[in-house]
Design a protein around this motif. Sequence first.
Motif, short mmCIF file in Angstrom:
data_model
loop_
_atom_site.label_atom_id
_atom_site.label_comp_id
_atom_site.label_asym_id
_atom_site.label_seq_id
_atom_site.Cartn_x
_atom_site.Cartn_y
_atom_site.Cartn_z
N ILE A 411 36.81 34.19 43.33
CA ILE A 411 38.15 33.75 42.43
C ILE A 411 38.75 34.76 41.54
O ILE A 411 39.91 35.06 41.49
CB ILE A 411 38.12 32.13 41.73
CG1 ILE A 411 37.61 31.18 42.86
CG2 ILE A 411 39.06 31.93 40.74
CD1 ILE A 411 38.98 30.96 43.59
N GLU A 412 37.66 35.10 40.90
CA GLU A 412 38.09 36.36 39.57
C GLU A 412 38.62 37.39 40.33
O GLU A 412 39.80 38.06 39.91
CB GLU A 412 37.00 36.91 39.03
CG GLU A 412 37.05 37.93 37.89
CD GLU A 412 35.92 38.66 37.44
OE1 GLU A 412 35.83 39.96 36.90
OE2 GLU A 412 34.84 37.94 37.23
N ASN A 413 38.16 38.00 41.54
CA ASN A 413 38.74 39.23 42.16
C ASN A 413 40.15 38.81 42.72
O ASN A 413 41.01 39.85 42.76
CB ASN A 413 37.75 39.61 43.59
CG ASN A 413 36.52 40.17 43.19
OD1 ASN A 413 36.42 40.46 41.85
ND2 ASN A 413 35.51 40.10 43.79
N LYS A 414 40.29 37.66 43.14
CA LYS A 414 41.91 37.28 43.68
C LYS A 414 42.82 37.16 42.47
O LYS A 414 43.82 37.61 42.64
CB LYS A 414 41.76 35.88 44.39
CG LYS A 414 41.03 35.78 45.78
CD LYS A 414 41.80 36.44 46.66
CE LYS A 414 41.08 36.82 48.09
NZ LYS A 414 41.64 37.83 49.10
N LEU A 415 42.32 36.66 41.45
CA LEU A 415 43.03 36.90 40.10
C LEU A 415 43.50 38.19 39.71
O LEU A 415 44.74 38.66 39.34
CB LEU A 415 42.35 35.97 38.96
CG LEU A 415 42.43 34.61 39.07
CD1 LEU A 415 41.44 33.89 37.95
CD2 LEU A 415 44.03 33.99 38.61
N ARG A 416 42.61 39.16 39.68
CA ARG A 416 42.79 40.59 39.60
C ARG A 416 43.57 41.11 40.73
O ARG A 416 44.49 41.83 40.24
CB ARG A 416 41.43 41.34 39.67
CG ARG A 416 40.49 40.92 38.65
CD ARG A 416 39.01 41.67 38.47
NE ARG A 416 38.22 41.39 37.42
CZ ARG A 416 38.37 41.98 36.16
NH1 ARG A 416 39.57 42.77 35.66
NH2 ARG A 416 37.77 41.39 35.08
#
Length: 433
Positions: A411-416
Amino acid sequence: MSNIVAIVGRPNVGKSTLFNRLIKRREAIVDSVSGVTRDRHYGKSDWNGKEFSLIDTGGYAVGSDDVFEEEIRKQVQLAIDEADIIIFVVDVEEGITPMDSEVASILRKVKKPVFIAVNKVDNAMRVADAVEFYNLGLGDYHTISSINGSGTGDLLDALAKELEDEAIEENELPRFAVVGRPNAGKSSFINALIGEDRNIVTDIAGTTRDSIDTKYNRFGFEFNLVDTAGIRKKSKVKEDLEFYSVMRAVRAIEHCDVAILMIDATRGFEGQDENIFWLAEKNKKGIVILVNKWDLVEKETNTIRDFEAQIRREIAPFTDVPIVFVSALTKQRIYKAIETAVEVFENRKKRIATSKLNETMLEIIRQNPPPANKGKYIKVKFCTQLPTRTPQFAFFANLPQYVKEPYKRFIENKLRELYNFTGVPVVIYFRKK
């Protein structure tokens, strides 16, 4: 606003055990031999929604009682000067010793909150024995057992009342702290930027003792640039001045918006560089890595690519950090470094509208749902960015306890990818719907 809490006291009273318990990690070495902690440990902790930095001050000296007393006095004085709150740890088994009285006499003159923690109180009999610590003249005390944790909750409740809430000062200029090992070229970098020899530069490591603020206002950028003393390996920190330097560098990281971590290209990305990186990351600061003295490195076709790949391996899993290759001496790419720091600062204060966030992230989660756990399916219904100074996001689900770290990283990588949080730590929470 940061809160720095220092744990002080004579050797072998359980300071390191208390430190480990409060940061919820075994980081400081614990032994029954006096004076095992010869360096300072830094950690982050929180209680009742308030964060603070914790410093475990060590018992450095070995030898006569006179030497011990002198060293203890120095570190208590350091804590008084640099910390916001002091925890004074004493030992119920040994009662009040001359060294305890010496520390108490120094602390009585302080106008900062001081908490007495009477350690090793692990039964009712010892609770009665603790009464003698009123004689230290520092008021009430807290009985605790660092080993099993009893009493630490009450101590932290009292401590939390003294911690300052994080104040957001809208009109204050952004603060960029230039941090790194000694002799990495921090002062030379700042002198090159401002076009004058504001900071003393020598080949001797550790010339800069204090954190020095310089206001920078050029090319449409305006911020405070902070030159800090080099943070060196704790085993190398010997003289008193350097103790102050390290503490002030840590404080500079805590008070900055972006930490510009400068490393020496001729030495590579070493263990202490990594320690400084994670200190900035723990404090949720924006981070830019500058590889200085690049003009001194022999280059081949893939030198930059290989050097950068090695750094990203060391800082994994937080690899979304800009790396700029510079030379403070020839001024190569120093303005690019500042542009990058400004971009990271903007990323850190970025706000994503809740409607937009739900529109994009819920579709991604629908296509890539969290793995089922024990036959139970996790459904995420809503997400929002929390009203914090740094990017933190809450995802509301029916079974948040089953969401594992790999999915949070996904999820963090998608937000980035979607919103560009380069250089900024992002925190993801899954909460009950």
